[in-house]
Motif scaffolding. Structure first.
Motif, PDB file in Angstrom:
ATOM      1  N   GLU A 237      -9.229  -6.849   0.482  1.00 36.13           N
ATOM      2  CA  GLU A 237     -10.326  -6.674   1.431  1.00 36.13           C
ATOM      3  C   GLU A 237     -11.497  -7.604   1.113  1.00 36.13           C
ATOM      4  O   GLU A 237     -12.109  -8.169   2.018  1.00 36.13           O
ATOM      5  CB  GLU A 237     -10.792  -5.222   1.430  1.00 36.13           C
TER       6      GLU A 237
ATOM      7  N   ARG B 251      -6.631  -1.029   8.824  1.00 35.58           N
ATOM      8  CA  ARG B 251      -8.016  -1.475   8.669  1.00 35.58           C
ATOM      9  C   ARG B 251      -8.096  -2.914   8.152  1.00 35.58           C
ATOM     10  O   ARG B 251      -8.855  -3.731   8.667  1.00 35.58           O
ATOM     11  CB  ARG B 251      -8.750  -0.522   7.720  1.00 35.58           C
TER      12      ARG B 251
ATOM     13  N   TRP C 109      -2.752   7.360   3.809  1.00 34.08           N
ATOM     14  CA  TRP C 109      -3.695   6.393   3.236  1.00 34.08           C
ATOM     15  C   TRP C 109      -3.196   4.960   3.409  1.00 34.08           C
ATOM     16  O   TRP C 109      -3.949   4.068   3.791  1.00 34.08           O
ATOM     17  CB  TRP C 109      -3.926   6.692   1.755  1.00 34.08           C
TER      18      TRP C 109
ATOM     19  N   GLU D  78      -5.057   1.266  -4.685  1.00 35.47           N
ATOM     20  CA  GLU D  78      -6.428   1.220  -4.175  1.00 35.47           C
ATOM     21  C   GLU D  78      -7.162  -0.005  -4.708  1.00 35.47           C
ATOM     22  O   GLU D  78      -7.932  -0.645  -3.983  1.00 35.47           O
ATOM     23  CB  GLU D  78      -7.184   2.496  -4.559  1.00 35.47           C
TER      24      GLU D  78
ATOM     25  N   THR E 202      -5.109   2.151   5.611  1.00 28.92           N
ATOM     26  CA  THR E 202      -5.605   0.973   4.902  1.00 28.92           C
ATOM     27  C   THR E 202      -4.986  -0.296   5.472  1.00 28.92           C
ATOM     28  O   THR E 202      -5.672  -1.311   5.657  1.00 28.92           O
ATOM     29  CB  THR E 202      -5.296   1.098   3.397  1.00 28.92           C
TER      30      THR E 202
ATOM     31  N   ALA F  98       0.803  -1.224   0.000  1.00 30.21           N
ATOM     32  CA  ALA F  98       0.000   0.000   0.000  1.00 30.21           C
ATOM     33  C   ALA F  98       0.838   1.276   0.000  1.00 30.21           C
ATOM     34  O   ALA F  98       0.294   2.365   0.190  1.00 30.21           O
ATOM     35  CB  ALA F  98      -0.918   0.000   1.231  1.00 30.21           C
TER      36      ALA F  98
ATOM     37  N   ALA G 127      -5.844  -3.130  -2.877  1.00 29.67           N
ATOM     38  CA  ALA G 127      -6.366  -3.172  -1.510  1.00 29.67           C
ATOM     39  C   ALA G 127      -7.811  -3.652  -1.506  1.00 29.67           C
ATOM     40  O   ALA G 127      -8.231  -4.406  -0.605  1.00 29.67           O
ATOM     41  CB  ALA G 127      -6.259  -1.794  -0.858  1.00 29.67           C
TER      42      ALA G 127
END
Length: 422
Positions: A383, A408, A401, A376, A405, A368, A379
């Motif tokens: 996810e 999370r 960011w 993005e 990320t 990331a 990711a």
């Protein structure tokens, strides 16, 4: 041989690749499947795929596009035999044949739903056992690659603590060993490997390590001192020829290596290039993984990679279900078996049905940092489809960011149960 009438516009064929890195996805019935440019390492040795049409290794599914159920053609027991199943289209008919024992079943709904239903039954028949949740991992590979040092590991161990990242395992990847096959000797930067494992554990994390247990490089001490433990040609990497280990003759070697690694404090094992162990037969391959499990104990966490898929069911806790990811989006030469975000995405999605049934799916690491193309998008794939969540950036290189990320996704891994199926 089976002949199936299909709609040439709507019909689809799902082709399942041999091992983790082998391209796997669904195609229109008139398409030609992706083929690895280096089949010895990324395809199935000795079973070349046709230039046109499809070849599923132990598993192929067809949606005729006519309103009929999905036809799933599969190995009866892929632990013992994995037949190659071929399909060729012509004049509205798909011809399917195989070089071994295959069962056929009809399942309503989408191909993804049909594969999930088939996998539920396969897992029961083969005694796959309960799927264990994966720990959250930091891995050294995708920033440092083979140039990693002890100081790099310690820097990121401290950074995980300072930034309060939910990391359970600090995994040391390729670069710690003296040579491929020489797993009891260390490279210069890792002369104190057991002490490093102790530092990781004293910081409240688990110590993880990368090993390619069924490989020996041509210039390794193992290859020079014990040529009788070597099997056939396993490809070329690290600037040298690779040999498959003769798992039966090398059983004592495997036990010694993994007993030592466990004694040094490692209890998370990334087992890579596992395809080499199957070159001597599936019985030998499964025996080799059983020997490793016995050496490290039932509580250790085993992650397979570069592994033949169906023969591995029941033997590892998590499985890489894709080629390697990469900071770049497109693969070299367009080869969807080679490292890239596109290749990893395609096959990760196509094997989503395995999660929670066979093991925890590992789509490969989250990367990331700002230098990663389309970070993005990658990711979002991790996810949605990542059961095992592993960060592989230098923590200090993450911007706001990337750090948010990473935090999370590491803290929100899904339960080890099947994903919702469309």
């Amino acid at each position: 041989m089976m002949r199936l009438r299909v709609d040439p516009v709507r019909a689809q064929v799902y082709e399942h690749g041999w091992q983790s890195w082998s391209p796997t996805t669904t195609y229109g019935v008139t398409a030609t499947a992706h083929r690895p440019l280096t089949p010895a390492m990324y395809g199935r040795p000795g079973r070349p795929a046709p230039r046109e049409g499809f070849q599923g290794e132990g598993l192929l599914a067809v949606d005729p596009g006519t309103g009929e159920p999905v036809h799933v053609y599969a190995a009866r027991d892929g632990r013992a035999e994995v037949p190659s199943i071929r399909a060729a289209y012509g004049d509205g008919v798909l011809t399917v044949d195989a070089d071994g024992d295959v069962e056929q079943a009809l399942h309503p709904g989408t191909i993804e739903r049909a594969l999930g239903t088939w996998a539920d039954g396969y897992a029961r028949r083969t005694g796959a056992g309960a799927v264990r949740a994966a720990p959250a991992v930091w891995c050294s590979w995708y920033h440092y690659f083979g140039a990693v040092t002890t100081d790099d590991i310690l820097e990121n161990l401290d950074a995980v603590e300072e930034r309060d990242l939910p990391v359970d395992v600090i995994q040391i990847d390729d670069g710690w060993q003296a040579g491929i096959g020489d797993w009891l000797s260390f490279s210069g930067p890792f002369a104190g490997l057991p002490r490093l494992a102790g530092r990781i554990r004293s910081a409240g994390r688990r110590a993880g390590i990368w090993v390619a247990p069924f490989l020996a490089a041509a210039n390794s001490d193992l290859a020079r001192a014990h040529p009788g433990r070597l099997g056939g040609d396993a490809g070329h990497n690290w600037g040298q020829a690779l040999f498959a280990l003769d798992v039966v003759r090398a059983e004592d070697h495997l036990r010694e290596v993994f007993t030592a690694l466990r004694a040094w404090g490692f209890d998370y094992f990334k087992l890579d290039f596992l395809y080499a162990g199957a070159m001597g037969g599936l019985d030998a391959y499964r025996h080799g993984l059983t020997v490793i499990r016995e050496a490290v104990g039932p509580d250790a966490y085993l992650v397979g990679c570069g592994a033949p898929i169906l023969p591995s069911v029941g033997l590892v806790d998590a499985m890489r279900v894709s080629p390697d990811v990469s900071p770049v989006y497109e693969p070299e030469d367009g080869d969807l078996s080679r490292a890239s975000q596109r290749a990893a995405t395609v096959t990760t999605i196509a094997r989503a049905w395995q999660h929670g049934r066979f093991w925890v799916n590992d789509p490969d690491c989250l990367i990331a940092r700002p230098q990663v193309e389309r970070r993005e998008d990658w990711a979002a794939v991790v996810e949605r489809y990542g059961g095992l969540r592993a960060s592989s950036d230098r923590i200090a290189d993450l911007d706001a960011w990337g750090l948010e990320t990473t935090r999370r996704l590491l803290s929100s891994a899904p339960d080890p149960v099947p994903f919702g199926t469309p």
